[in-house]
Design a protein around this motif. Structure first.
Motif, PDB file in Angstrom:
ATOM      1  N   PRO A  61       0.812  -1.218   0.000  1.00 57.79           N
ATOM      2  CA  PRO A  61       0.000   0.000   0.000  1.00 57.79           C
ATOM      3  C   PRO A  61       0.846   1.268   0.000  1.00 57.79           C
ATOM      4  O   PRO A  61       2.068   1.230   0.185  1.00 57.79           O
ATOM      5  CB  PRO A  61      -0.773  -0.123   1.316  1.00 57.79           C
ATOM      6  CG  PRO A  61       0.220  -0.788   2.231  1.00 57.79           C
ATOM      7  CD  PRO A  61       1.024  -1.741   1.359  1.00 57.79           C
ATOM      8  N   HIS A  62       0.182   2.381  -0.180  1.00 54.81           N
ATOM      9  CA  HIS A  62       0.827   3.694  -0.191  1.00 54.81           C
ATOM     10  C   HIS A  62       0.148   4.552   0.872  1.00 54.81           C
ATOM     11  O   HIS A  62      -1.047   4.823   0.767  1.00 54.81           O
ATOM     12  CB  HIS A  62       0.652   4.329  -1.574  1.00 54.81           C
ATOM     13  CG  HIS A  62       1.764   5.243  -1.966  1.00 54.81           C
ATOM     14  ND1 HIS A  62       2.214   5.345  -3.262  1.00 54.81           N
ATOM     15  CD2 HIS A  62       2.516   6.102  -1.239  1.00 54.81           C
ATOM     16  CE1 HIS A  62       3.202   6.229  -3.320  1.00 54.81           C
ATOM     17  NE2 HIS A  62       3.398   6.700  -2.111  1.00 54.81           N
ATOM     18  N   TYR A  63       0.887   4.935   1.890  1.00 56.67           N
ATOM     19  CA  TYR A  63       0.346   5.833   2.921  1.00 56.67           C
ATOM     20  C   TYR A  63       1.325   6.968   3.149  1.00 56.67           C
ATOM     21  O   TYR A  63       2.542   6.774   3.104  1.00 56.67           O
ATOM     22  CB  TYR A  63       0.161   5.103   4.263  1.00 56.67           C
ATOM     23  CG  TYR A  63      -0.792   3.942   4.246  1.00 56.67           C
ATOM     24  CD1 TYR A  63      -2.060   4.056   3.678  1.00 56.67           C
ATOM     25  CD2 TYR A  63      -0.426   2.729   4.815  1.00 56.67           C
ATOM     26  CE1 TYR A  63      -2.932   2.977   3.676  1.00 56.67           C
ATOM     27  CE2 TYR A  63      -1.294   1.652   4.816  1.00 56.67           C
ATOM     28  CZ  TYR A  63      -2.548   1.781   4.248  1.00 56.67           C
ATOM     29  OH  TYR A  63      -3.412   0.701   4.242  1.00 56.67           O
ATOM     30  N   TYR A  64       0.775   8.146   3.426  1.00 53.97           N
ATOM     31  CA  TYR A  64       1.606   9.270   3.853  1.00 53.97           C
ATOM     32  C   TYR A  64       1.143   9.740   5.226  1.00 53.97           C
ATOM     33  O   TYR A  64      -0.049   9.940   5.467  1.00 53.97           O
ATOM     34  CB  TYR A  64       1.520  10.428   2.860  1.00 53.97           C
ATOM     35  CG  TYR A  64       2.315  10.190   1.590  1.00 53.97           C
ATOM     36  CD1 TYR A  64       3.657   9.807   1.650  1.00 53.97           C
ATOM     37  CD2 TYR A  64       1.735  10.351   0.340  1.00 53.97           C
ATOM     38  CE1 TYR A  64       4.399   9.579   0.496  1.00 53.97           C
ATOM     39  CE2 TYR A  64       2.462  10.128  -0.820  1.00 53.97           C
ATOM     40  CZ  TYR A  64       3.795   9.740  -0.728  1.00 53.97           C
ATOM     41  OH  TYR A  64       4.525   9.516  -1.868  1.00 53.97           O
ATOM     42  N   PHE A  65       2.104   9.900   6.129  1.00 52.62           N
ATOM     43  CA  PHE A  65       1.858  10.381   7.474  1.00 52.62           C
ATOM     44  C   PHE A  65       2.336  11.830   7.574  1.00 52.62           C
ATOM     45  O   PHE A  65       3.081  12.303   6.702  1.00 52.62           O
ATOM     46  CB  PHE A  65       2.583   9.488   8.479  1.00 52.62           C
ATOM     47  CG  PHE A  65       2.281   8.025   8.305  1.00 52.62           C
ATOM     48  CD1 PHE A  65       0.966   7.578   8.241  1.00 52.62           C
ATOM     49  CD2 PHE A  65       3.295   7.093   8.179  1.00 52.62           C
ATOM     50  CE1 PHE A  65       0.670   6.233   8.074  1.00 52.62           C
ATOM     51  CE2 PHE A  65       3.030   5.737   8.008  1.00 52.62           C
ATOM     52  CZ  PHE A  65       1.705   5.316   7.951  1.00 52.62           C
ATOM     53  N   PRO A  66       1.936  12.575   8.593  1.00 49.52           N
ATOM     54  CA  PRO A  66       2.319  13.989   8.676  1.00 49.52           C
ATOM     55  C   PRO A  66       3.818  14.239   8.508  1.00 49.52           C
ATOM     56  O   PRO A  66       4.223  15.212   7.858  1.00 49.52           O
ATOM     57  CB  PRO A  66       1.832  14.394  10.060  1.00 49.52           C
ATOM     58  CG  PRO A  66       0.622  13.544  10.278  1.00 49.52           C
ATOM     59  CD  PRO A  66       0.973  12.211   9.666  1.00 49.52           C
ATOM     60  N   HIS A  67       4.659  13.363   9.068  1.00 54.43           N
ATOM     61  CA  HIS A  67       6.102  13.615   8.953  1.00 54.43           C
ATOM     62  C   HIS A  67       6.608  13.470   7.519  1.00 54.43           C
ATOM     63  O   HIS A  67       7.645  14.040   7.167  1.00 54.43           O
ATOM     64  CB  HIS A  67       6.897  12.695   9.897  1.00 54.43           C
ATOM     65  CG  HIS A  67       6.651  11.233   9.695  1.00 54.43           C
ATOM     66  ND1 HIS A  67       5.826  10.501  10.512  1.00 54.43           N
ATOM     67  CD2 HIS A  67       7.126  10.356   8.769  1.00 54.43           C
ATOM     68  CE1 HIS A  67       5.815   9.251  10.125  1.00 54.43           C
ATOM     69  NE2 HIS A  67       6.576   9.134   9.060  1.00 54.43           N
ATOM     70  N   PRO A 129       9.205  -0.809  -3.872  1.00 55.61           N
ATOM     71  CA  PRO A 129       9.125  -1.515  -2.595  1.00 55.61           C
ATOM     72  C   PRO A 129      10.419  -1.489  -1.786  1.00 55.61           C
ATOM     73  O   PRO A 129      10.539  -2.213  -0.797  1.00 55.61           O
ATOM     74  CB  PRO A 129       8.790  -2.947  -3.033  1.00 55.61           C
ATOM     75  CG  PRO A 129       9.521  -3.098  -4.326  1.00 55.61           C
ATOM     76  CD  PRO A 129       9.440  -1.742  -4.997  1.00 55.61           C
ATOM     77  N   GLU A 130      11.385  -0.665  -2.195  1.00 55.57           N
ATOM     78  CA  GLU A 130      12.660  -0.648  -1.489  1.00 55.57           C
ATOM     79  C   GLU A 130      12.515  -0.259  -0.017  1.00 55.57           C
ATOM     80  O   GLU A 130      13.326  -0.672   0.823  1.00 55.57           O
ATOM     81  CB  GLU A 130      13.640   0.321  -2.173  1.00 55.57           C
ATOM     82  CG  GLU A 130      14.114  -0.128  -3.543  1.00 55.57           C
ATOM     83  CD  GLU A 130      13.185   0.291  -4.671  1.00 55.57           C
ATOM     84  OE1 GLU A 130      13.611   0.216  -5.838  1.00 55.57           O
ATOM     85  OE2 GLU A 130      12.040   0.706  -4.403  1.00 55.57           O
ATOM     86  N   GLN A 131      11.500   0.548   0.297  1.00 49.57           N
ATOM     87  CA  GLN A 131      11.346   1.052   1.664  1.00 49.57           C
ATOM     88  C   GLN A 131      10.315   0.280   2.485  1.00 49.57           C
ATOM     89  O   GLN A 131      10.055   0.646   3.633  1.00 49.57           O
ATOM     90  CB  GLN A 131      10.963   2.540   1.632  1.00 49.57           C
ATOM     91  CG  GLN A 131      11.874   3.416   0.788  1.00 49.57           C
ATOM     92  CD  GLN A 131      13.335   3.270   1.143  1.00 49.57           C
ATOM     93  OE1 GLN A 131      13.680   3.112   2.312  1.00 49.57           O
ATOM     94  NE2 GLN A 131      14.207   3.306   0.155  1.00 49.57           N
TER      95      GLN A 131
END
Length: 216
Positions: A61-67, A129-131
């Motif tokens: 999946p792809h998620y972005y958090f505030p940081h 997917p490297e991260q």
């Protein structure tokens, strides 16, 4: 390519509302391609078919958090994703506001993804997917062949394809179970991806062809 449930898995990237729902923040860019390829239904067919045939399913999946929004540079589409709040969540340990959001799964996929068997990996952050832990999860299950589908063709799918190949996996891409942005200046992402898929993937198949091969 020949597939067997003991060594082959379906990998889906970003089966989320922001890409696949008309209410998603990228629909203006990807909507025509999603409709033309019947992407939503083809992903559904892949999920149903692979589950019924005993194949494991992995979600990247792809998620972005505030940081993540504090990054100081990025590519064209990467910057755009941050600007429009794509895949946003309030934090890595919170599901507040997740249900029905752009980061949530498309509703019709939830019975498959939330069946207690699907492996939901940690989020990837740019395109590949490297991260995240996709490769680890695949190897821990003895998977050597991947059937790859999801969004979007010229970004996350192509990046996952390239990295998985470099990691030693045999990878087939399902050409009509993906879609891509179409932009008057940046170009047709789907056409660009299909050219590259045909050059570098182990196989490029339609959904019907993939399901026939998976269940042969």
């Amino acid at each position: 390519m020949h597939f067997d449930p003991s060594t082959t898995a379906l990998v889906l990237t970003d089966p989320q509302n922001d890409f696949l729902s008309p209410e998603g923040v990228t629909w203006e860019l990807v909507g025509n391609s999603v409709r033309e390829n019947n992407t939503v239904q083809h992903i559904d067919q892949l999920l149903a078919g692979t589950k019924a045939a005993g194949y494991e399913v992995f979600i990247s999946p792809h998620y972005y958090f505030p940081h993540d929004h504090q990054w100081e540079f990025g590519g064209t589409l990467e910057k755009k994703m941050h600007e429009i709040g794509m895949f946003d969540r309030p934090g890595p340990l919170s599901l507040e506001g997740f249900e029905g959001s752009g980061a949530d799964w498309l509703e019709q996929y939830k019975p498959y993804i939330q069946d207690g068997k699907t492996v939901v990996c940690s989020p990837h952050k740019v395109y590949g997917p490297e991260q995240n832990d996709l490769v680890l999860q695949l190897r821990k299950r003895g998977i050597s062949k991947v059937v790859l589908a999801g969004m979007s063709a010229n970004l996350c799918i192509e990046s996952h394809l390239r990295e998985l190949l470099e990691q030693g996996f045999d990878v087939a891409v399902v050409s009509d179970a993906t879609a891509a942005p179409q932009h008057p200046e940046l170009g047709d992402g789907y056409a660009a991806a299909m050219t590259n898929f045909n050059y570098i993937a182990g196989a490029v198949m339609t959904t019907d062809e993939a399901l026939a091969a998976l269940t042969a």
